[in-house]
Scaffold this active site. Structure first.
Site, PDB file in Angstrom:
ATOM      1  N   LYS A 127       0.846  -1.210   0.000  1.00 30.68           N
ATOM      2  CA  LYS A 127       0.000   0.000   0.000  1.00 30.68           C
ATOM      3  C   LYS A 127       0.875   1.251   0.000  1.00 30.68           C
ATOM      4  CE  LYS A 127      -1.820   1.560   3.976  1.00 30.68           C
ATOM      5  NZ  LYS A 127      -1.487   2.981   4.237  1.00 30.68           N
ATOM      6  N   ASN A 128       1.887   1.271   0.852  1.00 30.91           N
ATOM      7  CA  ASN A 128       2.662   2.500   1.027  1.00 30.91           C
ATOM      8  C   ASN A 128       3.705   2.724  -0.060  1.00 30.91           C
ATOM      9  OD1 ASN A 128       1.051   2.983   3.192  1.00 30.91           O
ATOM     10  ND2 ASN A 128       2.566   2.393   4.727  1.00 30.91           N
TER      11      ASN A 128
ATOM     12  N   CYS B 211      -5.565  12.523  12.081  1.00 31.38           N
ATOM     13  CA  CYS B 211      -6.309  11.274  11.968  1.00 31.38           C
ATOM     14  C   CYS B 211      -6.248  10.629  13.347  1.00 31.38           C
ATOM     15  CB  CYS B 211      -5.698  10.365  10.910  1.00 31.38           C
ATOM     16  SG  CYS B 211      -4.121   9.693  11.399  1.00 31.38           S
TER      17      CYS B 211
ATOM     18  N   ARG C 136      -0.412  14.484  12.394  1.00 32.36           N
ATOM     19  CA  ARG C 136       0.033  14.229  11.008  1.00 32.36           C
ATOM     20  C   ARG C 136       0.374  15.551  10.296  1.00 32.36           C
ATOM     21  NH1 ARG C 136      -1.634   8.994   9.693  1.00 32.36           N
ATOM     22  NH2 ARG C 136       0.095   9.056   8.226  1.00 32.36           N
TER      23      ARG C 136
ATOM     24  N   ASP D 146       3.981   0.713  12.130  1.00 37.08           N
ATOM     25  CA  ASP D 146       2.747   0.105  11.611  1.00 37.08           C
ATOM     26  C   ASP D 146       2.527  -1.313  12.132  1.00 37.08           C
ATOM     27  OD1 ASP D 146       3.046   1.659   8.318  1.00 37.08           O
ATOM     28  OD2 ASP D 146       2.428   2.433  10.277  1.00 37.08           O
TER      29      ASP D 146
ATOM     30  N   ARG E  36      -8.733  -0.627   4.330  1.00 34.72           N
ATOM     31  CA  ARG E  36      -7.863   0.406   3.743  1.00 34.72           C
ATOM     32  C   ARG E  36      -6.499  -0.188   3.396  1.00 34.72           C
ATOM     33  NH1 ARG E  36      -7.240   5.901   6.837  1.00 34.72           N
ATOM     34  NH2 ARG E  36      -5.858   6.048   5.049  1.00 34.72           N
TER      35      ARG E  36
HETATM   36  C1  EPZ Z   1       3.964   6.959   6.137  1.00 38.43           C
HETATM   37  O1  EPZ Z   1       3.161   7.989   6.695  1.00 38.43           O
HETATM   38  C2  EPZ Z   1       3.050   5.750   6.024  1.00 38.43           C
HETATM   39  N1  EPZ Z   1       1.941   6.051   5.130  1.00 38.43           N
HETATM   40  C3  EPZ Z   1       2.523   5.378   7.412  1.00 38.43           C
HETATM   41  O2  EPZ Z   1       1.723   4.203   7.276  1.00 38.43           O
HETATM   42  C4  EPZ Z   1       3.713   5.068   8.312  1.00 38.43           C
HETATM   43  O3  EPZ Z   1       3.246   4.800   9.617  1.00 38.43           O
HETATM   44  C5  EPZ Z   1       4.663   6.274   8.350  1.00 38.43           C
HETATM   45  O4  EPZ Z   1       5.061   6.615   7.003  1.00 38.43           O
HETATM   46  C6  EPZ Z   1       5.911   5.993   9.161  1.00 38.43           C
HETATM   47  O5  EPZ Z   1       6.582   4.899   8.617  1.00 38.43           O
HETATM   48  C7  EPZ Z   1       2.160   6.016   3.798  1.00 38.43           C
HETATM   49  O6  EPZ Z   1       3.262   5.776   3.329  1.00 38.43           O
HETATM   50  C8  EPZ Z   1       0.970   6.286   2.916  1.00 38.43           C
HETATM   51  P1  EPZ Z   1       5.934  10.399   8.274  1.00 38.43           P
HETATM   52  P2  EPZ Z   1       3.720   9.514   6.718  1.00 38.43           P
HETATM   53  O7  EPZ Z   1       5.854  11.616   7.429  1.00 38.43           O
HETATM   54  O8  EPZ Z   1       4.445   9.802   5.461  1.00 38.43           O
HETATM   55  C9  EPZ Z   1       5.670  13.632  11.711  1.00 38.43           C
HETATM   56  C10 EPZ Z   1      -0.120   2.818   7.625  1.00 38.43           C
HETATM   57  O9  EPZ Z   1      -0.633   2.323   8.642  1.00 38.43           O
HETATM   58  N2  EPZ Z   1       5.774  14.602  10.611  1.00 38.43           N
HETATM   59  O10 EPZ Z   1       7.186   9.605   8.283  1.00 38.43           O
HETATM   60  O11 EPZ Z   1       2.615  10.400   7.120  1.00 38.43           O
HETATM   61  C11 EPZ Z   1       4.316  12.949  11.694  1.00 38.43           C
HETATM   62  O12 EPZ Z   1       3.367  13.744  12.373  1.00 38.43           O
HETATM   63  C12 EPZ Z   1       0.335   4.260   7.634  1.00 38.43           C
HETATM   64  O13 EPZ Z   1       0.072   2.191   6.539  1.00 38.43           O
HETATM   65  C13 EPZ Z   1       5.923  15.945  10.922  1.00 38.43           C
HETATM   66  O14 EPZ Z   1       5.978  16.330  12.091  1.00 38.43           O
HETATM   67  O15 EPZ Z   1       4.759   9.401   7.917  1.00 38.43           O
HETATM   68  C14 EPZ Z   1       4.576  11.658  12.385  1.00 38.43           C
HETATM   69  O16 EPZ Z   1       4.510  11.850  13.784  1.00 38.43           O
HETATM   70  C15 EPZ Z   1       0.079   4.954   8.966  1.00 38.43           C
HETATM   71  N3  EPZ Z   1       5.988  16.850   9.905  1.00 38.43           N
HETATM   72  C16 EPZ Z   1       6.007  11.321  11.966  1.00 38.43           C
HETATM   73  O17 EPZ Z   1       6.581  12.545  11.509  1.00 38.43           O
HETATM   74  C17 EPZ Z   1       5.911  16.457   8.583  1.00 38.43           C
HETATM   75  O18 EPZ Z   1       5.976  17.327   7.693  1.00 38.43           O
HETATM   76  C18 EPZ Z   1       6.099  10.281  10.859  1.00 38.43           C
HETATM   77  O19 EPZ Z   1       5.512  10.839   9.754  1.00 38.43           O
HETATM   78  C19 EPZ Z   1       5.764  15.089   8.308  1.00 38.43           C
HETATM   79  C20 EPZ Z   1       5.705  14.179   9.322  1.00 38.43           C
END
Ligand code: EPZ
Length: 429
Positions: free
Chosen positions: A22-23, A117, A122, A305, A398
Site C-alpha cells: 500500500k505505502n 487522523c 500528522r 505500523d 484500507r
Molecule cells: C507513512 O506515513 C506511512 N503512510 C505510514 O503508514 C507510516 O506509519 C509512516 O510513514 C511511518 O513509517 C504512507 O506511506 C501512505 P511520516 P507519513 O511523514 O508519510 C511527523 C499505515 O498504517 N511529521 O514519516 O505520514 C508525523 O506527524 C500508515 O500504513 C511531521 O511532524 O509518515 C509523524 O509523527 C500509517 N511533519 C512522523 O513525523 C511532517 O511534515 C512520521 O511521519 C511530516 C511528518
C-alpha cells in the site's frame, strides 16, 4: 458497514500470498502525474486507499483503467485541474503526496491540508519547508495549501525528521526542477527506493534512494513507464504475527524478507521460528511466547505500523513486555479494545504501554479505530477463546486485501457480515 465475526482458537496452517505494498503504490500513483504518457502499474493491491487515490487522480483529470488482475493503466495527459479537494484528502492523508508532482509539472497546486487522523496530528510542515527551499510560493488558506512557482530550482533540503511523506513529496517535486536537489536525513523506508525505481524508469535521475542522502538531477520531462510494486512488508509482518499468536505455521509467499529484519528479530526473540524459503518466509508459532521490549523507530528500526499487531501477540506472553511508540503521538487506540478481551495492557503515557501477559484472551465485541489497530483486534480474536465481533472493518480494508479470505484459507474461522445484521452471541452458529 461491515464487521468480522471470528471464532478463535484455531492454529493457522498453510500459506498466504503477500500483496503489493500500500505505502509503495500510493506515491507511485501520484508519480504518474509527472508523465507525458500512460503508465502501467502491476501488483497493485485491491485496497480502499488505492481506490481513494484513483478518485483523486480522476478528479485531477487522469484517466485510468484496469488492464488485468492487479494491473492499472493511468494516463495523465488530460490533467487540467490542480486542486485536490478536502473531501478526498480527509479520507486519506496520503493524497497530500500529489502536491509535489502537480507543483513541479504545472507550476500550481491547491491541496487540502490532510488534517489529523486517529493516530496523530500528522503535520506536513517538513513537506512545505522543503518545497519552499526549492522556490515554491506557499500559502495556507481555509485549510488548503496553495503553492505556485515558475520552475522549482534544485536545493539542499535537510529534513529535521526522516519523514516518509516529506521525502517522497520533495523527491517527486525535484524530478522536474532546474538543477540538483539533495535531500539529507531522508527516510530509509523501502517504499522510497521503489518510488525512485519507478521515477528513474520514467527518465528521472535519482541516486541514493533508500539511503539518508538522495540526489535528484532535474530533467525537463518524464515519459510513461511500467512498474511492478514491491510486496507489502507490513502485511507480511501482520500475518507472521497471525501464525505466531495462533501457534500455527504459515509460509508467507513473496514476503520481502530483507525489508523486515527488525520484525524477524523481535519475533525470534519472543520464541518464533522464522526461516527464509525460496518462495518467501516460513513462520512457526512458539509453544510459549517470551515477553519482549519494543520501541518503534524509523526504518530499519521496528516499524510503527506493526506496533499494534505485535501488542496483540504480547498480551499472551509468559511475562511483562513494554512497547514504546516513538513515531506517532496517539497510536494506542487498540489498547482499550484489547482490554475488553481480557488483555492486561496499560498505557503509561502517549508513548509507552506495559503489557502483562495473561493466560488467555476471551472473545468480545470490539471496534476498530484505525487501520493497524483494527488488524491487532483481528489477531487477538484469532487466538481468543470464543467468538469476537470486530466492527468498523472499513478501517482494515484500507490496508489489507480481503483479510477474511486470506485468513479463512489458512484455517481461521472468520466471516464478514453487514453491521446491520442481528448480532450473534458467543457460541451461536
Ligand atoms: C507513512 O506515513 C506511512 N503512510 C505510514 O503508514 C507510516 O506509519 C509512516 O510513514 C511511518 O513509517 C504512507 O506511506 C501512505 P511520516 P507519513 O511523514 O508519510 C511527523 C499505515 O498504517 N511529521 O514519516 O505520514 C508525523 O506527524 C500508515 O500504513 C511531521 O511532524 O509518515 C509523524 O509523527 C500509517 N511533519 C512522523 O513525523 C511532517 O511534515 C512520521 O511521519 C511530516 C511528518
Amino acid at each position: 458497514m461491515h464487521r468480522f465475526v471470528i471464532d478463535g482458537g484455531t492454529p493457522l496452517e498453510s500459506e498466504i500470498t503477500i500483496s503489493g505494498a500500500k505505502n509503495a503504490v500510493l506515491p507511485i500513483f501520484a508519480a504518474t502525474l509527472l508523465a507525458d504518457g500512460p503508465c502501467l502499474i502491476s501488483n497493485v493491491p485491491e485496497l480502499r486507499d488505492v481506490t481513494t487515490m484513483l478518485k483523486v487522480l480522476e478528479k485531477l483529470g487522469c484517466r485510468w483503467e484496469q488492464e488485468g488482475p492487479g494491473t492499472i493503466r493511468i494516463d495523465p495527459r488530460d490533467v487540467r485541474c490542480y486542486d485536490a479537494p478536502y473531501d478526498l484528502v480527509k479520507t486519506m492523508r496520503a493524497s497530500f503526496i500529489v502536491l509535489g508532482p502537480l507543483l513541479t509539472k504545472y507550476g500550481s497546486a491547491r491541496v487540502s491540508m490532510p488534517g489529523g487522523c486517529a493516530i496523530g496530528v500528522r503535520q506536513v510542515d517538513l513537506h512545505l519547508k522543503g518545497l519552499a527551499v526549492m522556490g515554491a510560493r506557499i500559502e495556507t488558506d481555509e485549510g488548503y495549501v496553495k503553492a505556485t512557482c515558475s520552475r522549482l530550482r534544485g536545493a539542499e533540503v535537510y529534513l529535521d525528521f526522516p519523514s516518509v511523506g516529506a521525502t517522497e513529496n520533495i523527491m517527486l517535486a525535484a524530478t522536474l526542477a532546474e538543477g540538483i536537489t539533495i535531500i539529507k536525513n531522508a527516510a530509509l523506508e523501502p517504499e522510497i527506493a521503489d518510488l525512485a525505481t519507478f521515477l528513474n524508469a520514467m527518465g528521472a535521475k535519482i541516486t541514493g534512494a533508500g539511503g539518508s542522502v538522495i540526489e535528484i538531477t532535474g530533467v525537463t520531462s518524464l515519459l510513461g513507464a511500467n512498474h511492478r510494486v514491491i510486496p507489502d512488508r507490513i502485511e507480511t509482518g501482520t500475518y507472521a504475527v497471525a501464525a505466531a499468536i495462533t501457534r500455527g505455521q504459515l509460509l508467507l509467499k513473496d514476503a520481502p524478507v530483507s525489508m523486515i529484519e527488525s520484525v524477524i528479530a523481535k519475533l525470534q526473540e519472543s520464541g518464533v521460528e522464522v526461516a527464509p524459503r525460496d518462495t518467501g518466509l516460513l513462520v512457526k508459532g512458539p509453544a510459549q511466547i517470551r515477553p519482549v521490549d519494543l520501541t518503534t523507530q524509523p526504518h530499519p528500526g521496528f516499524p510503527t505500523d506493526l506496533q499494534a499487531p505485535f501488542m496483540a501477540y504480547l498480551t499472551l506472553a509468559a511475562g511483562s513486555s513494554t512497547i514504546s511508540e516513538r513515531i506517532f503521538e496517539n497510536r494506542f487506540l487498540h489498547v482499550a479494545e484489547l482490554r475488553r478481551m481480557g488483555a492486561d495492557a496499560r498505557v503509561q503515557s502517549t508513548s509507552g504501554t506495559v503489557i502483562h501477559g495473561v493466560d488467555h484472551l476471551s472473545g468480545a465485541q470490539v471496534m476498530a479505530g484505525d487501520l493497524r489497530g483494527g488488524a491487532s483486534l483481528v489477531l487477538a480474536a484469532l487466538a481468543a477463546r470464543g467468538r469476537s465481533e470486530v466492527s468498523r472493518v472499513y478501517h482494515i480494508d484500507r490496508g489489507y486485501v480481503r483479510m477474511e479470505e486470506k485468513l479463512g484459507r489458512v484455517g481461521a474461522r472468520i466471516r464478514r457480515e453487514d453491521d446491520r445484521a442481528p448480532e450473534t452471541r458467543p457460541g451461536q452458529p
